[in-house]
Design a protein around this motif. Structure first.
Motif, mmCIF file in Angstrom:
data_model
loop_
_atom_site.group_PDB
_atom_site.id
_atom_site.type_symbol
_atom_site.label_atom_id
_atom_site.label_comp_id
_atom_site.label_asym_id
_atom_site.label_seq_id
_atom_site.Cartn_x
_atom_site.Cartn_y
_atom_site.Cartn_z
ATOM 1 N N VAL A 48 0.853 -1.194 0.000
ATOM 2 C CA VAL A 48 0.000 0.000 0.000
ATOM 3 C C VAL A 48 0.885 1.238 0.000
ATOM 4 N N GLU A 49 1.952 1.198 0.795
ATOM 5 C CA GLU A 49 2.872 2.336 0.875
ATOM 6 C C GLU A 49 3.587 2.571 -0.452
ATOM 7 N N SER A 50 4.055 1.502 -1.100
ATOM 8 C CA SER A 50 4.775 1.685 -2.368
ATOM 9 C C SER A 50 3.848 2.213 -3.457
ATOM 10 N N ILE A 51 2.597 1.763 -3.460
ATOM 11 C CA ILE A 51 1.631 2.279 -4.437
ATOM 12 C C ILE A 51 1.423 3.768 -4.213
ATOM 13 N N ALA A 52 1.295 4.163 -2.952
ATOM 14 C CA ALA A 52 1.088 5.584 -2.633
ATOM 15 C C ALA A 52 2.285 6.430 -3.066
ATOM 16 N N GLU A 53 3.485 5.885 -2.945
ATOM 17 C CA GLU A 53 4.698 6.641 -3.266
ATOM 18 C C GLU A 53 5.053 6.618 -4.747
ATOM 19 N N ILE A 83 -10.391 2.763 -3.825
ATOM 20 C CA ILE A 83 -9.700 3.433 -2.715
ATOM 21 C C ILE A 83 -9.543 4.900 -3.101
ATOM 22 N N PRO A 84 -10.208 5.805 -2.377
ATOM 23 C CA PRO A 84 -10.224 7.214 -2.786
ATOM 24 C C PRO A 84 -8.850 7.816 -3.078
ATOM 25 N N SER A 85 -7.847 7.484 -2.302
ATOM 26 C CA SER A 85 -6.528 8.089 -2.514
ATOM 27 C C SER A 85 -5.787 7.510 -3.724
ATOM 28 N N PHE A 86 -6.309 6.445 -4.308
ATOM 29 C CA PHE A 86 -5.658 5.811 -5.457
ATOM 30 C C PHE A 86 -6.438 5.973 -6.757
ATOM 31 N N LYS A 87 -7.475 6.805 -6.753
ATOM 32 C CA LYS A 87 -8.295 6.954 -7.971
ATOM 33 C C LYS A 87 -7.495 7.513 -9.138
ATOM 34 N N LYS A 111 -15.321 3.665 -17.169
ATOM 35 C CA LYS A 111 -14.708 3.654 -15.833
ATOM 36 C C LYS A 111 -13.903 4.953 -15.619
ATOM 37 N N ILE A 112 -13.183 5.373 -16.638
ATOM 38 C CA ILE A 112 -12.407 6.614 -16.543
ATOM 39 C C ILE A 112 -13.342 7.798 -16.320
ATOM 40 N N ASN A 113 -14.406 7.864 -17.103
ATOM 41 C CA ASN A 113 -15.365 8.965 -16.954
ATOM 42 C C ASN A 113 -16.002 8.996 -15.586
ATOM 43 N N ASN A 114 -16.344 7.828 -15.047
ATOM 44 C CA ASN A 114 -16.948 7.784 -13.726
ATOM 45 C C ASN A 114 -15.978 8.235 -12.633
ATOM 46 N N LEU A 115 -14.716 7.933 -12.788
ATOM 47 C CA LEU A 115 -13.720 8.356 -11.796
ATOM 48 C C LEU A 115 -13.403 9.841 -11.902
ATOM 49 N N ASN A 116 -13.573 10.414 -13.083
ATOM 50 C CA ASN A 116 -13.268 11.833 -13.277
ATOM 51 C C ASN A 116 -14.426 12.755 -12.923
ATOM 52 N N LYS A 117 -15.529 12.195 -12.490
ATOM 53 C CA LYS A 117 -16.699 13.036 -12.123
ATOM 54 C C LYS A 117 -16.482 13.703 -10.801
#
Length: 117
Positions: A48-53, A83-87, A111-117
């Motif tokens: 999780v940490e490496s993905i965030a970084e 996961i909101p911080s990984f959108k 999926k991209i459009n829904n995440l960019n709303k």
């Protein structure tokens, strides 16, 4: 070193199984912050940490380096999208799939459009 077709299939199946287990954990409160989730991510060279970084480009390079096929890349992006911080990373990975697969997917586009709303 390139993988042979048989080894590539085995590797994709292994990654697919890991991602399926992770998707089950995503919907459990605190699921991604459990030691079990970290252990599963570690099997794919992630945490999780490496993905965030990681930058978006680094994540895209990582999945290529670990021989993810496009279906498994999409599963990883689906998981990250929950996961909101990984959108943002999910959107980047979806865009990478659209570009690199050279096939347009309305499903990924939506999926991209829904995440960019």
């Amino acid at each position: 070193m390139p993988l042979s077709l048989g080894l590539r299939d085995e590797e994709n199946e292994r990654i697919n199984n890991i991602l399926n287990k992770l998707m089950e954990l995503v919907y459990v409160p605190g699921g991604m912050s459990t030691p079990h989730a970290e252990q599963l991510l570690a099997q794919m060279g992630l945490s999780v940490e490496s993905i965030a970084e990681m930058s978006n480009d680094d994540l895209n390079s990582h999945v290529v380096k670990f021989h993810f096929d496009f279906a498994n890349m999409e599963k990883l992006a689906d998981m990250l999208a929950t996961i909101p911080s990984f959108k943002e990373k999910a959107v980047s990975l979806y865009n990478f799939i659209q570009t690199e697969s050279r096939m347009f997917s309305f499903d990924i586009f939506n999926k991209i459009n829904n995440l960019n709303k």
